[in-house]
Design a protein around this motif. Structure first.
Motif, PDB file in Angstrom:
ATOM      1  N   THR A 153      31.998  46.428  42.620  1.00 15.70           N
ATOM      2  CA  THR A 153      31.151  45.590  43.480  1.00 15.70           C
ATOM      3  C   THR A 153      29.752  46.199  43.534  1.00 15.70           C
ATOM      4  O   THR A 153      29.573  47.414  43.372  1.00 15.70           O
ATOM      5  CB  THR A 153      31.716  45.491  44.911  1.00 15.70           C
ATOM      6  OG1 THR A 153      31.736  46.814  45.494  1.00 15.70           O
ATOM      7  CG2 THR A 153      33.130  44.923  44.934  1.00 15.70           C
ATOM      8  N   ASN A 209      39.272  40.475  42.984  1.00 22.00           N
ATOM      9  CA  ASN A 209      38.049  39.863  42.435  1.00 22.00           C
ATOM     10  C   ASN A 209      37.808  40.233  40.975  1.00 22.00           C
ATOM     11  O   ASN A 209      36.674  40.218  40.510  1.00 22.00           O
ATOM     12  CB  ASN A 209      36.838  40.278  43.291  1.00 22.00           C
ATOM     13  CG  ASN A 209      37.006  39.849  44.739  1.00 22.00           C
ATOM     14  OD1 ASN A 209      37.413  38.728  45.009  1.00 22.00           O
ATOM     15  ND2 ASN A 209      36.724  40.747  45.668  1.00 22.00           N
ATOM     16  N   ASP A 210      38.889  40.554  40.261  1.00 24.66           N
ATOM     17  CA  ASP A 210      38.763  40.892  38.835  1.00 24.66           C
ATOM     18  C   ASP A 210      38.663  39.591  38.043  1.00 24.66           C
ATOM     19  O   ASP A 210      39.611  38.807  37.999  1.00 24.66           O
ATOM     20  CB  ASP A 210      39.983  41.705  38.383  1.00 24.66           C
ATOM     21  CG  ASP A 210      39.816  42.295  36.988  1.00 24.66           C
ATOM     22  OD1 ASP A 210      39.031  41.733  36.195  1.00 24.66           O
ATOM     23  OD2 ASP A 210      40.477  43.303  36.686  1.00 24.66           O
ATOM     24  N   LYS A 237      37.725  44.961  42.126  1.00 26.68           N
ATOM     25  CA  LYS A 237      37.315  44.379  40.847  1.00 26.68           C
ATOM     26  C   LYS A 237      38.067  45.128  39.739  1.00 26.68           C
ATOM     27  O   LYS A 237      39.123  45.696  39.999  1.00 26.68           O
ATOM     28  CB  LYS A 237      35.791  44.434  40.700  1.00 26.68           C
ATOM     29  CG  LYS A 237      35.105  43.455  41.675  1.00 26.68           C
ATOM     30  CD  LYS A 237      33.608  43.376  41.497  1.00 26.68           C
ATOM     31  CE  LYS A 237      33.192  42.324  40.513  1.00 26.68           C
ATOM     32  NZ  LYS A 237      31.734  42.062  40.519  1.00 26.68           N
TER      33      LYS A 237
END
Length: 260
Positions: A153, A209-210, A237
């Motif tokens: 991030t 959030n990957d 991520k």
């Protein structure tokens, strides 16, 4: 803690504890064993083993044409030389694809398998994007700095300039000919493993959030691999193993402990 090289040159770091099945960590493309430092620190009371995959860090790559079988054989040679019978295997990104290949060929050597940030059946659009990234890397002979934006991030990069610099320096230290060979394997992967041959308990894990190894991909892998569980790392991520190390470490520990 022992560092060394196998007969064929694989560089490894082995923290051996008596009566303990080692947790083995496989890094992603363009990186080295060093990305696992948060895990190696956390698992210091467990036997743990990390190493540089072919063509990365201090491990050579001499073959012109390579396949995932070559990476599985590299791992087999390593654990055979160290006289390790069974392992808990943790693979990240391309390391998870190596883990999947290894599990279909040598399932009897696995106590458990953990797939972190694994891909499965990219959509046409997702495939187009990775093809473009690969072509850009071929043209510029480097992995774009944008990779770090996909992997962490913005807030984390802002607050951790040391990590940014460390990863950037690992990426820029790559032998580009070797890197591109391995990166191409990752980009063109066809998900053609025989998942029926993965018998061991498996944990499929990815960051919430990957964008490259999505929740949907992990859900599909969880559906197709028998004896598997799914874990989504909140706010993570791609390199959530570093950014969300506490959550990732705890998930690995809980899974390893119950399957030891």
């Amino acid at each position: 803690m022992v560092t060394g090289n196998t007969a064929s040159g694989t560089f490894y770091v082995f923290n051996k504890k008596e009566q303990s099945i080692p947790v083995v960590f496989i890094h992603g493309v363009g990186l080295t064993y060093e990305i696992w430092q948060p895990q190696l620190d956390f698992f210091k009371d467990y036997s743990n083993l990390s190493y540089d995959i072919l063509g990365h860090g201090k491990s050579p790559l001499t073959k012109q044409n390579i396949s995932f079988d070559d990476f599985s054989e590299q791992l087999m040679e390593l654990i055979d030389e160290l006289k390790i019978e069974k392992i808990h295997l943790v693979g990240f990104s391309i390391g998870s694809l190596i883990g999947r290949n290894f599990a279909t060929r040598y399932s009897d050597r696995l106590q458990s398998l953990i797939l972190l940030g694994s891909i499965y059946k990219r959509s046409e659009q997702q495939q187009k994007i990775v093809n473009e990234r690969f072509n850009q890397a071929k043209k510029e002979l480097k992995l774009s700095r944008q990779a770090l934006k996909r992997w962490f991030t913005d807030k984390y990069l802002e607050n951790n300039p040391g990590t940014y610099e460390k990863i950037r320096s690992i990426l820029s230290g790559n032998n580009m000919a070797n890197f591109l060979k391995v990166y191409e394997l990752f980009v063109t992967h066809k998900n053609d493993e025989d998942f029926e041959k993965i018998y061991c308990k498996t944990l499929v894990m990815t960051g919430e959030n990957d964008i490259g190894s999505t929740i949907e991909m992990s859900q599909q892998l969880n559906n197709i691999i028998k004896n598997s569980e799914l874990k989504i790392i909140k706010d993570g991520k791609h390199l959530c193993g570093i950014e969300c190390a506490d959550d990732v470490n705890l998930a690995i520990k809980n899974f390893v402990d119950k399957n030891d």
